[in-house]
Design a protein around this motif. Structure first.
Motif, PDB file in Angstrom:
ATOM      1  N   ASP A  11       8.319  -1.307  -5.363  1.00 18.12           N
ATOM      2  CA  ASP A  11       7.573  -2.011  -6.398  1.00 18.12           C
ATOM      3  C   ASP A  11       6.129  -1.513  -6.443  1.00 18.12           C
ATOM      4  N   VAL A  12       5.501  -1.430  -5.278  1.00 19.86           N
ATOM      5  CA  VAL A  12       4.086  -1.080  -5.197  1.00 19.86           C
ATOM      6  C   VAL A  12       3.852  -0.155  -4.011  1.00 19.86           C
ATOM      7  N   ALA A  13       3.052   0.876  -4.225  1.00 23.93           N
ATOM      8  CA  ALA A  13       2.539   1.708  -3.138  1.00 23.93           C
ATOM      9  C   ALA A  13       1.031   1.505  -3.077  1.00 23.93           C
ATOM     10  N   ILE A  14       0.539   1.150  -1.904  1.00 21.08           N
ATOM     11  CA  ILE A  14      -0.882   0.942  -1.697  1.00 21.08           C
ATOM     12  C   ILE A  14      -1.415   2.119  -0.897  1.00 21.08           C
ATOM     13  N   VAL A  15      -2.373   2.833  -1.456  1.00 16.78           N
ATOM     14  CA  VAL A  15      -2.973   3.975  -0.779  1.00 16.78           C
ATOM     15  C   VAL A  15      -4.231   3.479  -0.075  1.00 16.78           C
ATOM     16  N   GLY A  16      -4.208   3.492   1.247  1.00 13.50           N
ATOM     17  CA  GLY A  16      -5.301   2.952   2.045  1.00 13.50           C
ATOM     18  C   GLY A  16      -4.906   1.619   2.643  1.00 13.50           C
ATOM     19  N   PHE A  17      -5.078   1.470   3.959  1.00 12.77           N
ATOM     20  CA  PHE A  17      -4.645   0.254   4.639  1.00 12.77           C
ATOM     21  C   PHE A  17      -5.784  -0.348   5.452  1.00 12.77           C
ATOM     22  N   GLY A  18      -6.972  -0.439   4.798  1.00  9.43           N
ATOM     23  CA  GLY A  18      -8.067  -1.231   5.346  1.00  9.43           C
ATOM     24  C   GLY A  18      -7.876  -2.686   4.969  1.00  9.43           C
ATOM     25  N   GLY A  21      -6.404  -3.230   1.363  1.00 10.06           N
ATOM     26  CA  GLY A  21      -5.010  -2.806   1.298  1.00 10.06           C
ATOM     27  C   GLY A  21      -4.101  -3.725   2.096  1.00 10.06           C
ATOM     28  N   GLN A  22      -4.573  -4.174   3.247  1.00  7.19           N
ATOM     29  CA  GLN A  22      -3.780  -5.084   4.066  1.00  7.19           C
ATOM     30  C   GLN A  22      -3.552  -6.407   3.357  1.00  7.19           C
ATOM     31  N   LEU A  23      -4.608  -6.947   2.740  1.00  4.67           N
ATOM     32  CA  LEU A  23      -4.458  -8.214   2.025  1.00  4.67           C
ATOM     33  C   LEU A  23      -3.520  -8.061   0.833  1.00  4.67           C
ATOM     34  N   LEU A  24      -3.642  -6.961   0.103  1.00  6.18           N
ATOM     35  CA  LEU A  24      -2.733  -6.724  -1.019  1.00  6.18           C
ATOM     36  C   LEU A  24      -1.282  -6.653  -0.547  1.00  6.18           C
ATOM     37  N   ALA A  25      -1.033  -5.913   0.540  1.00  6.76           N
ATOM     38  CA  ALA A  25       0.323  -5.811   1.070  1.00  6.76           C
ATOM     39  C   ALA A  25       0.843  -7.180   1.486  1.00  6.76           C
ATOM     40  N   LEU A  26      -0.019  -7.971   2.088  1.00  7.06           N
ATOM     41  CA  LEU A  26       0.375  -9.294   2.553  1.00  7.06           C
ATOM     42  C   LEU A  26       0.697 -10.221   1.384  1.00  7.06           C
ATOM     43  N   LEU A  27      -0.180 -10.251   0.375  1.00 10.02           N
ATOM     44  CA  LEU A  27       0.037 -11.137  -0.773  1.00 10.02           C
ATOM     45  C   LEU A  27       1.274 -10.732  -1.572  1.00 10.02           C
ATOM     46  N   LEU A  28       1.412  -9.450  -1.856  1.00  8.97           N
ATOM     47  CA  LEU A  28       2.559  -8.989  -2.638  1.00  8.97           C
ATOM     48  C   LEU A  28       3.847  -9.072  -1.837  1.00  8.97           C
ATOM     49  N   SER A 120      -3.127  -6.809   9.353  1.00  8.05           N
ATOM     50  CA  SER A 120      -2.091  -5.774   9.394  1.00  8.05           C
ATOM     51  C   SER A 120      -0.830  -6.275  10.095  1.00  8.05           C
ATOM     52  N   ARG A 121      -1.009  -7.042  11.174  1.00  6.23           N
ATOM     53  CA  ARG A 121       0.166  -7.564  11.882  1.00  6.23           C
ATOM     54  C   ARG A 121       0.956  -8.508  10.985  1.00  6.23           C
ATOM     55  N   ALA A 122       0.252  -9.361  10.251  1.00  7.40           N
ATOM     56  CA  ALA A 122       0.941 -10.294   9.355  1.00  7.40           C
ATOM     57  C   ALA A 122       1.691  -9.554   8.259  1.00  7.40           C
ATOM     58  N   THR A 130       6.405  -2.045   4.202  1.00  7.19           N
ATOM     59  CA  THR A 130       6.485  -0.860   5.052  1.00  7.19           C
ATOM     60  C   THR A 130       5.088  -0.270   5.175  1.00  7.19           C
ATOM     61  N   VAL A 131       4.670   0.040   6.383  1.00 10.70           N
ATOM     62  CA  VAL A 131       3.378   0.683   6.611  1.00 10.70           C
ATOM     63  C   VAL A 131       3.635   2.065   7.206  1.00 10.70           C
ATOM     64  N   ALA A 132       3.129   3.081   6.535  1.00 11.20           N
ATOM     65  CA  ALA A 132       3.285   4.469   6.989  1.00 11.20           C
ATOM     66  C   ALA A 132       1.914   5.012   7.349  1.00 11.20           C
ATOM     67  N   ARG A 133       1.614   5.086   8.641  1.00 11.96           N
ATOM     68  CA  ARG A 133       0.337   5.629   9.107  1.00 11.96           C
ATOM     69  C   ARG A 133       0.463   7.129   9.314  1.00 11.96           C
TER      70      ARG A 133
END
Length: 543
Positions: A11-18, A21-28, A120-122, A130-133
């Motif tokens: 559905d969504v790819a977030i570029v950057g996981f500061g 980005g972490q809050l967006l991943a969590l909310l979505l 990030s843990r949440a 999915t988090v790809a570092r």
């Protein structure tokens, strides 16, 4: 846990996981959408950066389900934020103590690595995320129904496909570089040395946060989160960045403050160039921007990361409705119009405060000090009036002639209510999302089945408020915060958006039906928002 990217269309790819980005991943992710976050660095960055958030951001953390864990790694401010001149006289005292309108401490300080660990843990614990570092995005290609991202780095070459791409990848954003948008730059540049420390002793710092407005070296002294302190030193005209940004210089500047290697550990020293600019369009098709990728501002109002978190909250609920098919994709255009205007207020305030602090001319400083001391250090008299937290044009109630109503787009407060024997802050009982506040159940009598189906389709919670003796399906206005305000303004109902901003209010049952009809229409057929506002005018003459 870090996972391998899936070849399926996310559905969504977030570029950057500061943090943004972490809050967006969590909310979505909590909304049930498949999210992949791509972070170029293999491991989290373990040094401090942002240090402050306000009560609205605390409420956002509450909505993301991490309130207790965030509170455990933050220091609420117990006192005031003070500015002093070189003689130690108070120029301004801003009360940062107590609880803010959103039900959280007015101001809180933190160490960014600790906050990021919570977020990030949440996010990574969600099955939808999915988090790809170690995956750097190096190219992208548009298709009819998604965007293909080409990745490389320690994770190896690969690709990710997603319906929407969010660039939360900082001031040098790759995603922004692939958009045709322009940037408005206000030409505000100051270099400051940031020194983050860990004092070895347990100490009470009073005040916790303050500014030394000394023309010989403007200096900031604030909390860096539990057990930490931050000093910020302005670069003087005769100094180079290279001279300033050394460990020896950091220790020399800390010495007058009684900080030495014997009692303090320096975690980090670096020079930041404070800037004031924003991107003029934050959406281009399936590409969107958030946080520093969309705007940068001086830190003097403590609103840099806060503004990025507001971006995430605004974008997440709109994108979730679009992905569900509940709203038209044109709804995403209101993200720019609402947030760009809003962030320009924060940038203007940050610049105005910086113009007070960054005075190097001794005569000018004397004039400034006299004016502020004469104002008895009252922020209402000596500082620019803070901008109202009002959104730009977007998903807001309109008048009969099509203009936005005058009382909409304001941040709404959060009070405690009681429902079915539980007393808590409103959002904790509703679970967030759209909220329809009503003065008792009577305003709801005007709604028909279609209205109720619409409320269900957008996940709205109906909160029928009572001053006392609430029925089983009602809510007791425990703090007495909602009903007195509504009644004073003649309102029997109000619709609060998922990001806590007021969509609109109604005085009668028929007006409530009309209000719901407007919201339904704006989600399904969003009007084109107005053009992005020009650069803000100075908020107040400071001389």
């Amino acid at each position: 846990m870090t996972r391998t990217p899936s070849p399926a269309v996310q559905d969504v790819a977030i570029v950057g996981f500061g943090p943004v980005g972490q809050l967006l991943a969590l909310l979505l992710g909590r909304a049930g959408h498949d999210v992949i976050a791509l972070e170029r660095w293999p491991k989290p960055y373990n040094l401090p950066r942002a240090v402050h958030f306000d009560d609205e951001i605390g409420r956002i953390f509450q909505a993301a389900g991490v309130s207790e864990k965030v509170a455990a790694v933050t220091d609420p401010v117990p006192d005031h934020y003070e500015w002093r001149n070189r003689e130690g006289e108070s120029l301004v005292r801003i009360d940062w103590s107590g609880t803010g309108p959103c039900g959280w401490p007015t101001a809180s300080f933190f160490s960014q690595p600790q906050l990021e660990a919570v977020l990030s843990r949440a996010a990574e614990d969600l099955p939808t995320v999915t988090v790809a570092r170690g995956c750097e995005v190096v190219d992208l290609e548009h298709t009819a129904d998604h965007v293909r991202l080409i990745t490389d780095g320690p994770c190896g070459p690969g690709e990710v496909r997603a319906r929407y791409i969010i660039g939360a990848d900082g001031a040098n954003s790759f995603v922004r570089s692939r958009m045709a948008t322009t940037v408005t730059d206000l030409g505000f540049f100051y270099d400051w040395l940031i020194v983050d420390t860990q004092p070895h002793e347990q100490a009470t710092w009073a005040p916790m946060n303050w500014q030394l407005c000394d023309p010989s070296r403007p200096t900031t002294i604030v909390s860096g989160g539990p057990g930490r302190r931050r000093w910020e030193f302005m670069r003087l005209p005769h100094e180079s960045v290279e001279e300033l940004n050394t460990l020896d210089t950091a220790w020399k500047l800390l010495e007058p403050w009684g900080r030495t290697p014997d009692n303090t550990t320096i975690e980090r020293h670096t020079v930041y160039t404070f800037q004031a600019r924003w991107v003029d369009r934050w959406r281009e098709g399936r590409l969107l921007l958030a946080g520093d990728a969309a705007h940068q501002m001086p830190p003097f109002a403590g609103q840099g990361m806060c503004s990025g978190m507001r971006d995430a909250m605004n974008l997440a609920w709109k994108l979730a409705l679009v992905l569900d098919g509940t709203a038209d994709p044109a709804l995403l255009d209101t993200y720019t119009s609402e947030r760009s205007d809003h962030v320009q207020h924060a940038i203007g305030m940050s610049m105005a405060l910086g113009q007070v602090i960054c005075v190097l001319d001794p005569d000018e400083a004397v004039t400034r000090d006299a004016r502020m001391i004469a104002g008895e250090a009252d922020p209402r008299r000596v500082l620019p009036a803070p901008p109202p937290p009002v959104l730009g044009d977007g998903v807001l109630r309109r008048t009969a002639d099509g203009h936005r109503a005058a009382d909409v787009g304001h941040l709404t407060p959060q009070y405690k209510v009681t429902h079915q024997g539980q007393t808590a802050l409103l959002d904790s009982l509703t679970g967030g999302g759209f909220t329809l506040l009503t003065d008792g159940h009577q305003p709801l009598d005007a709604l028909d089945d279609a209205d109720h189906r619409f409320l269900t389709s957008i996940g709205a919670t109906v909160v029928a408020l009572y001053p006392e003796h609430a029925p089983a399906d009602g809510y007791l206005d425990s703090d007495g915060g909602y009903l007195p305000h509504m009644r004073e303004h003649g309102h029997t109902a109000a619709i609060v958006r998922p990001d806590f901003y007021l969509f609109g209010a109604a005085s009668t049952g028929p007006e409530l039906r009309e209000l719901l009809g407007q919201l339904r229409e704006q989600l399904r057929h969003p009007a084109s928002p107005g053009t992005v506002s020009p650069a803000p005018e100075p908020l107040l003459a400071l001389d």
